[in-house]
Write a protein that holds these residues in place. Structure first.
Motif, short mmCIF file in Angstrom:
data_model
loop_
_atom_site.label_atom_id
_atom_site.label_comp_id
_atom_site.label_asym_id
_atom_site.label_seq_id
_atom_site.Cartn_x
_atom_site.Cartn_y
_atom_site.Cartn_z
N GLY A 104 0.81 -1.21 0.00
CA GLY A 104 0.00 0.00 0.00
C GLY A 104 0.84 1.26 0.00
N LEU A 105 1.94 1.26 0.74
CA LEU A 105 2.83 2.43 0.74
C LEU A 105 3.43 2.66 -0.64
N LEU A 106 3.82 1.59 -1.30
CA LEU A 106 4.35 1.73 -2.66
C LEU A 106 3.28 2.27 -3.60
N ASN A 107 2.07 1.75 -3.47
CA ASN A 107 0.96 2.23 -4.30
C ASN A 107 0.65 3.69 -4.02
N SER A 108 0.77 4.09 -2.74
CA SER A 108 0.47 5.46 -2.34
C SER A 108 1.42 6.47 -2.96
N MET A 109 2.60 6.04 -3.32
CA MET A 109 3.54 6.95 -3.95
C MET A 109 2.98 7.50 -5.26
N PHE A 110 2.18 6.68 -5.94
CA PHE A 110 1.59 7.11 -7.20
C PHE A 110 0.18 7.66 -7.02
N TYR A 111 -0.60 7.03 -6.13
CA TYR A 111 -1.99 7.45 -5.92
C TYR A 111 -2.26 7.52 -4.42
N SER A 185 7.30 17.07 -11.78
CA SER A 185 8.32 16.31 -11.06
C SER A 185 7.70 15.12 -10.33
N LEU A 186 8.06 13.92 -10.75
CA LEU A 186 7.65 12.71 -10.04
C LEU A 186 8.27 12.67 -8.65
N VAL A 187 9.45 13.23 -8.51
CA VAL A 187 10.15 13.25 -7.22
C VAL A 187 9.37 14.06 -6.20
N ARG A 188 8.61 15.05 -6.64
CA ARG A 188 7.77 15.83 -5.72
C ARG A 188 6.47 15.10 -5.41
N VAL A 189 5.95 14.36 -6.39
CA VAL A 189 4.69 13.64 -6.19
C VAL A 189 4.84 12.58 -5.11
N TRP A 190 5.91 11.81 -5.14
CA TRP A 190 6.07 10.71 -4.18
C TRP A 190 6.03 11.16 -2.73
N PRO A 191 6.88 12.11 -2.30
CA PRO A 191 6.78 12.52 -0.88
C PRO A 191 5.48 13.25 -0.57
N GLY A 192 4.94 13.98 -1.55
CA GLY A 192 3.67 14.66 -1.33
C GLY A 192 2.55 13.69 -1.06
N ASN A 193 2.49 12.62 -1.85
CA ASN A 193 1.45 11.60 -1.66
C ASN A 193 1.62 10.84 -0.35
N LEU A 194 2.87 10.57 0.03
CA LEU A 194 3.13 9.77 1.23
C LEU A 194 2.95 10.56 2.52
N THR A 195 2.93 11.87 2.44
CA THR A 195 2.76 12.70 3.65
C THR A 195 1.42 13.42 3.60
N ASN A 196 1.33 14.48 2.86
CA ASN A 196 0.10 15.25 2.77
C ASN A 196 -1.06 14.39 2.25
N GLY A 197 -0.80 13.60 1.21
CA GLY A 197 -1.87 12.79 0.62
C GLY A 197 -2.42 11.74 1.57
N LYS A 198 -1.53 11.05 2.29
CA LYS A 198 -2.00 10.02 3.22
C LYS A 198 -2.80 10.64 4.36
N LEU A 199 -2.37 11.79 4.85
CA LEU A 199 -3.12 12.45 5.92
C LEU A 199 -4.50 12.87 5.43
#
Length: 391
Positions: A104-111, A185-199
């Protein structure tokens, strides 16, 4: 009760149906990158709204509910197979959920809207109830389905109906998403999804009663497995016919109340928790209508052969869910094709249908050559690492 091919076939096909409906919803939402395309022809604007409303009426809040129901059923089937060998599956299942959390964490990096991490955590609720009697589990599931926290909020709001309430907490997180989802930037999407997105997703799930609903559906799915409700036998078919009638009769007034709630209740403080309760019940009622119709239509004939096309997709649900996040984010987000700028609901629906057809074809092709999907095989091997692996 030993699992049989007919039951597993209908369950796989039903799971495939859920995957397809999730695919369609995610596409018309641009995978949660909400954007209204400007300067579209008037007729296309009208058509987009019709498609959006119809898609969410049919599948919004129902597809994940089907997944949750089948999640509990799968837990029962796996536990039963190990119980036949005098083994307690619960510890191994806890490890299996931890692996799912990693997927799920890996999937969250994209969505960021990934549901696997939430299911992995909530799935732990099945471990203590696995040995409880049916009546006790049913009582717990019913209590959770009632949305107890929302009732507490409603009781407080009834005492202070004029209280001012702010926007839901999740909104502040959703408001920040466009900054990185529309960028290149995909590099910005990954941390954004794993932090802000998950919250955002965690808060949204809590605010909309998803947490209690999922726990309840997990338990109900486990009970459905115990009772053999997906077996093609007269007793189970009678159950689904009665469920179809009862759920349809329940859905109609619930949906009407949900639609008219803004006119019926003036207080925003009262309306919000009441809306959460009614929407949750309405979605579950319609989900049961969908499941009952699917099971009853799967009992033979040309329509059964058509629905069976979805079974390979259901058998590879983890792989399918994961790959649709990667492909969908590339299609719509700024780091990929950026099609969110030019596609409304109508075009997105066509893209979703095409992607679902391609996934069905790929899964059928793969399973003609392999026993499991690639991620399913990896999950299976990791689950049984350092242990005798079952067939």
């Amino acid at each position: 009760m030993a699992s049989t091919a007919p039951r597993l076939d209908v369950v796989d096909a039903l799971r495939g149906f859920a995957i397809v409906s999730i695919m369609l919803l995610h596409n018309i939402e641009h995978f949660d990158l909400y954007y209204v395309v400007p300067d579209l022809p008037a007729w296309l604007v009208v058509l987009d709204k019709i498609i959006w409303d119809c898609a969410f009426f049919l599948f919004g809040g129902k597809s994940y509910a089907i997944f949750a129901l089948l999640f509990g059923l799968t837990f029962h089937l796996q536990s039963q197979r190990r119980a036949g060998r005098d083994e307690d599956f619960r510890v191994r299942y806890g490890w299996r959920l931890l692996i799912l959390f990693g997927f799920g964490l890996l999937n969250s990096m994209f969505y960021h809207g990934d549901i696997l991490t939430i299911y992995a955590v909530i799935g732990l609720c099945l471990l203590p109830v696995a040995r409880m009697r049916d009546g006790v589990v049913l009582a717990l599931a019913a209590a959770l389905m009632l949305q107890p926290y929302a009732w507490l909020v409603l009781a407080d709001a009834m005492r202070h109906p004029d209280a001012k309430i702010g926007d839901p907490v999740s909104w502040q997180y959703f408001a920040r998403m466009n900054a990185y989802l529309t960028g290149d930037s995909l590099v910005r999407v990954w941390p954004g999804n794993l932090t802000n997105g998950k919250l955002a997703v965690i808060h949204w799930s809590w605010e909309n009663g998803r947490i209690f609903q999922i726990m309840s559906l997990f338990m109900l799915g486990m009970l459905a497995g115990r009772r053999g409700l997906f077996e093609a036998v007269p007793a189970s078919l009678r159950f689904w016919r009665r469920t179809l009638a009862g759920a349809a009769l329940l859905f109609i007034p619930l949906f009407a109340i949900k639609t008219m709630l803004p006119d019926l209740v003036a207080s925003a403080a009262v309306r919000r928790p009441l809306g959460t309760i009614i929407a949750s019940w309405s979605n579950v009622a319609f989900m049961l209508v969908l499941v009952a119709c699917f099971v009853l239509l799967y009992q033979g004939g040309a329509l059964t052969r058509a629905l069976r096309v979805l079974a390979p997709l259901g058998r590879m649900s983890l792989t399918s869910y994961f790959t649709q996040s990667i492909i969908g984010s590339f299609i719509y987000y700024g780091f990929g094709l950026g099609l969110y700028k030019v596609t409304g609901a109508t075009v997105c629906l066509l893209i979703g249908v095409l992607l679902a057809a391609l996934q069905c074809a790929f899964c059928a092709w793969w399973l003609r050559r392999h026993a499991q999907g690639p991620l399913e095989r990896l999950w299976h091997r990791a689950t049984w690492i350092s242990a005798r692996q079952p067939a």
